[in-house]
Motif scaffolding. Sequence first.
Motif, mmCIF file in Angstrom:
data_model
loop_
_atom_site.group_PDB
_atom_site.id
_atom_site.type_symbol
_atom_site.label_atom_id
_atom_site.label_comp_id
_atom_site.label_asym_id
_atom_site.label_seq_id
_atom_site.Cartn_x
_atom_site.Cartn_y
_atom_site.Cartn_z
ATOM 1 N N ASP A 23 -1.309 2.993 5.710
ATOM 2 C CA ASP A 23 -0.388 4.108 5.815
ATOM 3 C C ASP A 23 0.321 4.221 4.333
ATOM 4 N N ARG A 24 0.581 3.280 3.674
ATOM 5 C CA ARG A 24 1.255 3.256 2.475
ATOM 6 C C ARG A 24 0.509 4.151 1.208
ATOM 7 N N LEU A 25 -0.861 3.702 1.390
ATOM 8 C CA LEU A 25 -1.770 4.376 0.453
ATOM 9 C C LEU A 25 -1.989 5.894 0.854
ATOM 10 N N ARG A 26 -2.006 6.340 1.861
ATOM 11 C CA ARG A 26 -2.083 7.561 2.469
ATOM 12 C C ARG A 26 -0.566 8.394 2.033
ATOM 13 N N GLU A 27 0.709 7.688 2.029
ATOM 14 C CA GLU A 27 1.767 8.230 1.621
ATOM 15 C C GLU A 27 1.802 8.525 -0.037
ATOM 16 N N LEU A 28 1.113 7.752 -0.580
ATOM 17 C CA LEU A 28 0.965 7.879 -2.003
ATOM 18 C C LEU A 28 -0.109 8.944 -2.578
ATOM 19 N N GLY A 29 -0.946 9.567 -1.431
ATOM 20 C CA GLY A 29 -1.697 10.598 -1.467
ATOM 21 C C GLY A 29 -3.225 10.244 -1.552
ATOM 22 N N PRO A 31 -6.556 9.970 -0.067
ATOM 23 C CA PRO A 31 -7.010 10.364 1.497
ATOM 24 C C PRO A 31 -7.943 9.403 2.129
ATOM 25 N N ILE A 32 -7.491 8.722 3.120
ATOM 26 C CA ILE A 32 -8.425 7.482 3.877
ATOM 27 C C ILE A 32 -8.624 7.874 5.113
ATOM 28 N N ALA A 33 -9.960 7.955 5.611
ATOM 29 C CA ALA A 33 -10.359 8.099 6.606
ATOM 30 C C ALA A 33 -10.539 7.095 7.696
ATOM 31 N N ALA A 34 -10.631 7.299 9.039
ATOM 32 C CA ALA A 34 -10.538 6.215 9.840
ATOM 33 C C ALA A 34 -11.718 6.457 10.852
ATOM 34 N N PRO A 35 -12.764 6.518 10.513
ATOM 35 C CA PRO A 35 -13.827 6.818 11.701
ATOM 36 C C PRO A 35 -13.736 6.119 12.949
ATOM 37 N N GLY A 37 -14.917 4.167 16.681
ATOM 38 C CA GLY A 37 -16.243 3.326 17.084
ATOM 39 C C GLY A 37 -16.301 1.861 16.342
ATOM 40 N N PRO A 38 -17.262 1.243 16.886
ATOM 41 C CA PRO A 38 -17.052 -0.433 16.612
ATOM 42 C C PRO A 38 -17.447 -0.292 15.081
ATOM 43 N N ASP A 39 -18.086 0.597 14.340
ATOM 44 C CA ASP A 39 -18.213 0.340 12.714
ATOM 45 C C ASP A 39 -17.434 1.185 12.138
ATOM 46 N N GLY A 40 -16.177 1.677 12.539
ATOM 47 C CA GLY A 40 -15.421 2.524 12.264
ATOM 48 C C GLY A 40 -14.632 1.911 10.794
ATOM 49 N N GLY A 41 -13.588 1.664 11.039
ATOM 50 C CA GLY A 41 -13.114 0.740 9.519
ATOM 51 C C GLY A 41 -12.073 2.056 8.999
ATOM 52 N N TYR A 42 -12.067 1.749 7.724
ATOM 53 C CA TYR A 42 -11.361 2.760 6.578
ATOM 54 C C TYR A 42 -12.265 3.207 5.587
ATOM 55 N N ARG A 43 -12.186 4.140 5.114
ATOM 56 C CA ARG A 43 -12.994 4.798 4.205
ATOM 57 C C ARG A 43 -12.443 5.633 3.221
ATOM 58 N N LEU A 44 -12.300 5.609 1.835
ATOM 59 C CA LEU A 44 -11.641 6.430 0.977
ATOM 60 C C LEU A 44 -12.264 7.738 0.904
ATOM 61 N N ALA A 45 -11.878 8.892 1.048
ATOM 62 C CA ALA A 45 -12.558 10.113 1.052
ATOM 63 C C ALA A 45 -12.052 10.932 0.150
ATOM 64 N N ALA A 46 -12.839 11.933 -0.175
ATOM 65 C CA ALA A 46 -12.364 13.042 -1.134
ATOM 66 C C ALA A 46 -11.172 13.986 -0.796
ATOM 67 N N GLY A 47 -10.231 14.243 -1.509
ATOM 68 C CA GLY A 47 -9.193 15.065 -1.093
ATOM 69 C C GLY A 47 -9.024 16.361 -1.690
ATOM 70 N N THR A 48 -8.126 17.174 -1.510
ATOM 71 C CA THR A 48 -7.697 18.345 -2.382
ATOM 72 C C THR A 48 -7.283 18.002 -3.646
ATOM 73 N N VAL A 49 -6.640 16.938 -3.743
ATOM 74 C CA VAL A 49 -5.695 16.785 -5.097
ATOM 75 C C VAL A 49 -6.354 15.387 -5.458
ATOM 76 N N LEU A 50 -5.748 15.098 -6.823
ATOM 77 C CA LEU A 50 -6.388 13.702 -7.537
ATOM 78 C C LEU A 50 -5.206 12.765 -7.163
ATOM 79 N N PRO A 51 -5.679 11.731 -6.501
ATOM 80 C CA PRO A 51 -4.502 10.809 -5.912
ATOM 81 C C PRO A 51 -4.258 10.020 -7.291
ATOM 82 N N PRO A 52 -3.164 8.970 -7.026
ATOM 83 C CA PRO A 52 -2.963 7.986 -8.284
ATOM 84 C C PRO A 52 -4.098 7.299 -8.355
#
Length: 316
Positions: A23-29, A31-35, A37-52
């Motif tokens: 949640d803190r990383l998302r606040e910083l900009g 884009p973290i996706a959370a698919p 399902g059992p193999d979901g987890g978290y994944r850094l995705a491409a966003g519309t702006v450049l994050p830190p």
Amino acid sequence: MRGGGDGAARLGISLRTVRRDVDRLRELGYPIAAPKGPDGGYRLAAGTVLPPLLFDDEQAVALTIALQVAATGTTGGLADDTARALHTVGQVLPARLRQRVGALSVTAVARPTTAAAEPVDGGVLLALGSAVHAREILRFDYGPDHTDGPARHAEPHHVVTWDGRWYLVAWDLDRADWRTFRVDRITLRPPHGPRFTPRPLPGGDVATYLTGVFRGAGGGSADWPCRGTVLLDLPATTVARFTRDGLVEEIAPDRCRLTLGSWSWVSLAAAVARDDAEITVVGPQPLTDAFALLAARFTRTATCRAAPVTRPASDE
């Protein structure tokens, strides 16, 4: 990260901490996706702006040095953008890295030329790169004083930089031949044309092709079109200091063999004559003929006096 529980186990923290950090990383900009399902987890995705971005010390230093070189090696809008990026990176560097980078100020000095490279629009570079990647035919006007005539049509293959200038290597459909276009003289006419199947580049790769073009040998070879060998009454160490891409071999303490190339036989003879030493031509015969031509030309120059300059009569 395969899953929250898996990430917590690998990091040695609780699942609650993982969720809070995400949640803190998302606040910083970020884009973290959370698919789901059992193999979901978290994944850094491409966003519309450049994050830190996070760099280790070595990456931060390398990035800063690269930007310093780029800022002094480009002109126009690209130079301004690079300088702004360098300033932005410098502001966020930790104090320990700022001191390290500040101690190394890099300036890229280009070779003196009769005319400075014209500024290149970063948007044009991106558009050309996109067409190369998508294999789309380009339509554009070319030249500093182009008119409303027909557009050029070309299959773009590579965007390259050579000696401070940007070039587009492309197959010119109108002339049915390979051409090298200066990017600063290209005015695009969107939209791009249909897709094409890339042709094999002469020489096998862009470096060989472009080197051959600028050496006058054509795009099929990176070698000089004229190459010869001479003996010079100079130490090999002396000649080697002023020879960029020739082969210097020692024969005796005060004598060496020099093999050198150039775009013409006369220019090759003139390049050898700059060493200011006795010369013996090993071969080939066209190099000997070029020395004879220069000798006759220089003799005429030495014995010919310029006509006196007469001043036109004044009307006053």
